[in-house]
Design an enzyme around this catalytic site. Structure first.
Site, short mmCIF file in Angstrom:
data_model
loop_
_atom_site.label_atom_id
_atom_site.label_comp_id
_atom_site.label_asym_id
_atom_site.label_seq_id
_atom_site.Cartn_x
_atom_site.Cartn_y
_atom_site.Cartn_z
N LYS A 257 0.99 -1.22 0.00
CA LYS A 257 0.16 -0.17 0.05
C LYS A 257 0.89 1.12 -0.01
CE LYS A 257 -4.23 0.85 0.09
NZ LYS A 257 -5.62 0.00 -0.51
N THR B 93 -15.50 -4.94 -8.36
CA THR B 93 -15.72 -5.09 -7.12
C THR B 93 -17.22 -5.39 -6.52
OG1 THR B 93 -14.08 -3.48 -6.66
CG2 THR B 93 -15.75 -3.74 -4.94
N SER C 15 -7.90 -6.93 -11.25
CA SER C 15 -6.44 -6.06 -11.09
C SER C 15 -5.27 -7.38 -11.65
CB SER C 15 -6.06 -5.47 -9.78
OG SER C 15 -6.64 -4.13 -9.71
#
Ligand code: NAD
Length: 417
Positions: free
Chosen positions: A107, A191, A350
């Protein structure tokens, strides 16, 4: 009594410890997983529109790469701080592991307020960050993606800058890119599609007929609006949706496509003809079958969890349920599909994007959706079986599945001797 606000880093450490203890793993597993393997802080100058130089601070945290390169978003926000970035990278390890993706967690973040920056300044902040972290990222090392206040355009600038440094096109560096430079079909809806897939699987397990099942969705943005539409397409009745400006409720249901068109024109779902306004708090405690929180974190708390009437809560949002609320929902027999499973459709597509970039061979949207549904269902089954076998919540089960997978990889690689 107010709930104690825990630092996200402490929360994730607690979750890892619980899973390691339940699985009776070697002590070295917790020692390795309790912090990121690497966290880089960078400070870099940007020339602002008025000619002044401003130094921006950014981070990239890489938690664990036992099963593959690290992966996770980059956020631009004034509230970014190092413990949050670290915690988010740790959650990414477990989200990827629950799905069985060949990635560890990463992240990044830059402390900035993009709303106060011009497009050119945002471009310079983006290019500056990727230059500053370029030695530790790359298609084989760590693959960033969009997160809060970053988007496909920002991914494109970062890929462009990195490609200059590498002296070759490196589309596999980032995911969430525009389609024309290697983005994947189906990424925008992934999502929500993943969330609806597991919510429907849970409904089947619980004997809830999706035809006519009553669904309430908190947050009618990217994830929430698509989830409402896919639920409606599956035969469910959408009885309430809301956004930051208000809500729309009709116990007889309404068409989410029509309310989306209304929102595009009016900026909010509030006031849609044939519905009445509903507060965010009331939406969460509506009499319904499936509740999809798709807005912010900490929405289901000790204050309202006792009044939730849904049979299934599918967490499209990250962290919508506090630990106290989680315990209350479980004691009421409400099935919570945890965020690391319910919203993992985004990172799964992704992953597909990265695979397509490495192969330079692109799939149709139909192929993407089919593969996504297969992976979501396989992961749902793994978590459901663990929840059954260990008699624990779906959230605990997801952590058990994930931590066990990472521990297995570390064991065979000889990290636990
Ligand atoms: P978004 O900005 O498109 O939508 C958020 C929506 O929530 C907006 O409609 C906003 O008006 C609404 N909202 C804000 N405050 C609210 C409140 N108090 N009550 C009700 N509604 C409120 O964001 P998104 O991409 O849909 O993300 C939503 C959640 O899903 C976040 O927690 C995000 O981290 C999570 N998530 C998104 C993705 C993705 O691919 N989009 C992936 C994983 C997780």
């Amino acid at each position: 009594m107010a709930e104690k606000t825990l630092n996200p880093f402490e929360i994730v450490q607690h979750q890892i410890k619980e899973a390691c203890d339940a699985l009776k793993l070697e002590p070295a597993v917790f020692e390795i997983l309790k912090q990121p393997m690497r966290c880089l802080e960078v400070n870099y100058p940007v020339t602002m529109d008025d000619g002044s130089i401003k130094v921006f601070t950014g981070f990239r945290s890489q938690h664990n790469d036992a099963v593959g390169p690290t992966k996770g978003g980059i956020r631009f926000h004034p509230g970014v701080y190092v413990d949050e970035v670290k915690a988010l990278s740790m959650w990414m390890t477990f989200k990827c592991a629950v799905l069985g993706l060949p990635y560890g967690g990463g992240k990044g973040g830059v402390i900035c307020n993009p709303k106060g920056l011009s497009a050119r300044e945002i471009e310079e902040v983006s290019r500056g960050w990727i230059r500053a972290v370029s030695q530790i990222v790359g298609p084989e090392k760590d693959i960033p993606a969009p997160d809060v206040y970053t988007n496909p355009q920002i991914m494109a600038w970062m890929v462009d800058e990195f490609s200059k440094i590498r002296e070759q096109n490196s589309f596999g560096l980032m995911t969430g890119k525009p389609l024309i430079i290697g983005g994947s079909a189906g990424r925008g809806e992934a999502t929500a599609r993943g969330c609806v897939t597991v919510a429907l699987a849970a409904a089947k397990k619980m004997g809830i007929n999706v035809k006519g099942a009553r669904v309430a969705v908190q947050g009618f943005g990217n994830a929430g609006s698509v989830a409402a539409r896919l639920m409606y397409d599956a035969g469910a009745k959408i009885i309430a949706v809301n956004d930051s400006r208000g809500g729309a409720y009709n116990p007889d249901g309404f068409d989410p496509n029509a309310i989306l068109a209304y929102k595009e024109k009016n900026g909010t779902v509030k006031g849609y003809p044939g519905t009445k306004d509903i507060s965010s708090g009331d939406l969460l405690t509506l009499d319904c079958d499936i509740l999809i929180p798709a807005a912010l974190e900490n929405q289901l708390t000790s204050a309202n969890a006792g009044s939730v009437k849904a049979k299934i809560v599918a967490e499209a949002a990250n962290g919508p349920t506090t630990p106290e609320a989680d315990a209350t929902l479980r004691s009421k027999g409400i099935l919570v599909i945890p965020d690391i499973l319910a919203n993992a459709g985004g990172v799964t597509v992704s992953y597909f994007e990265w695979v397509q970039n490495l192969a330079n061979f692109y799939w149709t949207e139909e192929e993407v959706n089919t593969k996504l549904e297969q992976m979501m269902l396989r992961s749902f089954d793994a978590v459901w079986n663990m929840h059954d076998a260990q008699n624990c919540s779906m959230r605990q089960a997801a952590y058990l599945v994930a931590v066990d997978r990472v521990a297995q990889a570390m064991r065979v690689r000889g990290w636990l001797k």
